[in-house]
Design an enzyme around this catalytic site. Structure first.
Site, mmCIF file in Angstrom:
data_model
loop_
_atom_site.group_PDB
_atom_site.id
_atom_site.type_symbol
_atom_site.label_atom_id
_atom_site.label_comp_id
_atom_site.label_asym_id
_atom_site.label_seq_id
_atom_site.Cartn_x
_atom_site.Cartn_y
_atom_site.Cartn_z
ATOM 1 N N HIS A 27 0.838 -1.203 0.000
ATOM 2 C CA HIS A 27 0.000 0.000 0.000
ATOM 3 C C HIS A 27 0.871 1.251 0.000
ATOM 4 O O HIS A 27 0.617 2.205 -0.748
ATOM 5 C CB HIS A 27 -0.916 0.010 1.220
ATOM 6 C CG HIS A 27 -1.903 -1.123 1.244
ATOM 7 N ND1 HIS A 27 -2.727 -1.365 2.316
ATOM 8 C CD2 HIS A 27 -2.191 -2.075 0.319
ATOM 9 C CE1 HIS A 27 -3.478 -2.429 2.051
ATOM 10 N NE2 HIS A 27 -3.164 -2.872 0.848
ATOM 11 N N TYR B 235 1.365 4.477 -2.930
ATOM 12 C CA TYR B 235 1.293 5.932 -2.801
ATOM 13 C C TYR B 235 2.513 6.589 -3.445
ATOM 14 O O TYR B 235 2.399 7.625 -4.115
ATOM 15 C CB TYR B 235 1.185 6.333 -1.325
ATOM 16 C CG TYR B 235 0.079 5.614 -0.587
ATOM 17 C CD1 TYR B 235 -1.183 5.456 -1.164
ATOM 18 C CD2 TYR B 235 0.289 5.060 0.668
ATOM 19 C CE1 TYR B 235 -2.188 4.779 -0.499
ATOM 20 C CE2 TYR B 235 -0.712 4.384 1.336
ATOM 21 C CZ TYR B 235 -1.943 4.236 0.750
ATOM 22 O OH TYR B 235 -2.939 3.555 1.402
ATOM 23 N N HIS C 162 -8.392 -7.088 6.331
ATOM 24 C CA HIS C 162 -7.604 -6.927 7.549
ATOM 25 C C HIS C 162 -8.510 -6.707 8.758
ATOM 26 O O HIS C 162 -8.273 -7.275 9.833
ATOM 27 C CB HIS C 162 -6.642 -5.747 7.407
ATOM 28 C CG HIS C 162 -5.621 -5.934 6.324
ATOM 29 N ND1 HIS C 162 -4.716 -4.952 5.981
ATOM 30 C CD2 HIS C 162 -5.362 -6.988 5.510
ATOM 31 C CE1 HIS C 162 -3.950 -5.408 5.002
ATOM 32 N NE2 HIS C 162 -4.319 -6.630 4.707
#
Length: 347
Positions: A121, A125, A222
């Site tokens: 993740h 970005y 998650h």
């Protein structure tokens, strides 16, 4: 308070199937056909099937569109990316700390997979920003957490919540840290997700929103994993499931939601067609109640909040945790896998 003991590297005198979530006995030899928790292997298969990397997403069209966004859209875009980078950086570290104390080998493995997904993740970005802005501006975005007051407050809220577990790993502190985790992964991202999905429904920055969609799907999984761990923890250690703990959960979710609403007011407000601050506030309250209820503590965080999602349009983008198909893959979109970094050959 019961103190958590770190898992041993190996234990030849212990069974392969663990005797407990924490402070249990286990050889630490992982046999997926001989695990304590029946839900662990299905979670593993789901997480494995959802594997993805940022390189799969062609950023070419977003690169062309970004300069044409309004100043307010660009500002919100970059600030929200900065927030997400902060949260996922914290999360990968927290997951590693949790893994150290899970004496069930299957859950330890799942936690390591979770941490690896958080690293992806964060990479995403960087991938987005390197496609759209200069290196200097990218560095500024990754430093927003140092300079933006609202971000600092949110950072302190989560890190202070995790700190007690990191410094004094007891059963109670572990349970409390999971509450902060669910707020981080299941609430703190959500006004930012709504912003990107609202751009996508207006045919703006679709590739970035696709990546956000993949991240959103991971975060839902998650949350589901930590929900299972939390409930097993309370089942195996009922002494911590007190009225005081329940009150802690409610008040912590309420504070988390208030911080998320304040952030939404600062970066989104009533600046963009298709999403109002009133709707966003109701949506965050709805999500706070939903997450609290997932942990088994009811919907009392905001008793007057809507019982159904007030942002009905977002469901097509967000609730996609069943397999790899998402909203964008169901519709015609400008998305192809590419082997050239960031799709610059499409310019």
């Amino acid at each position: 308070m019961t103190v958590l003991q770190k898992r041993l590297l190996t234990d030849s005198d212990a069974p392969n199937r663990s005797t407990g979530l924490i402070n249990g006995k286990s050889s630490n030899i992982l046999n997926w056909d001989d695990v304590r928790y029946s839900w662990a292997y299905p979670k593993y298969k789901t997480m494995l099937s959802n594997f993805w990397t940022p390189f799969e997403i062609n950023m070419g069209n977003d690169i062309k569109q970004f300069p044409g966004l309004s100043e307010a859209e660009q500002n919100a875009f970059l600030k929200i990316i900065g927030l997400l980078a902060l949260l996922d950086s914290i999360q990968s570290d927290y997951a590693g700390k949790v893994a150290d104390y899970l004496t069930d080998s299957s859950l330890n493995a799942l936690m390591i997979m979770l941490a690896q997904q958080e690293v992806i993740h964060n990479h995403s970005y960087s991938y987005v920003l390197s496609s759209l802005v200069s290196q200097q501006q990218q560095n500024e975005v990754f430093d927003y957490w140092r300079t933006e007051t609202t971000l600092q407050e949110r950072n302190d809220f989560v890190t202070n919540g995790y700190k007690a577990f990191a410094q004094e790993p007891t059963v109670r502190h572990f349970a409390q840290s999971i509450v902060y985790d669910v707020i981080l992964e299941g609430l703190f991202f959500y006004s930012g997700f709504a912003f990107f999905y609202n751009l996508a429904r207006n045919q703006k920055m679709v590739s970035t929103s696709t990546m956000i969609n993949y991240i959103n799907r991971d975060e839902q999984i998650h949350v589901g994993l930590f929900e299972k761990i939390y409930k097993e923890l309370l089942h195996e250690h009922p002494e911590i499931n007190t009225d005081a703990h329940h009150d802690f959960v409610i008040s912590t979710f309420r504070k988390g939601a208030e911080l998320e609403i304040a952030w939404g007011r600062e970066v989104i407000g009533n600046q963009f067609d298709g999403i109002t601050m009133s709707e966003l506030e109701q949506y965050i309250q709805y999500m706070a109640n939903k997450r609290c209820n997932q942990l088994g503590h009811g919907r009392d965080v905001f008793p007057d909040a809507p019982v159904k999602n007030p942002l009905r349009w977002i469901i097509a983008y967000q609730e996609v945790d069943q397999g790899k198909t998402d909203f964008f893959e169901q519709k015609s979109r400008q998305y192809t896998k590419t082997s050239d970094a960031n799709g610059f050959d499409d310019l």
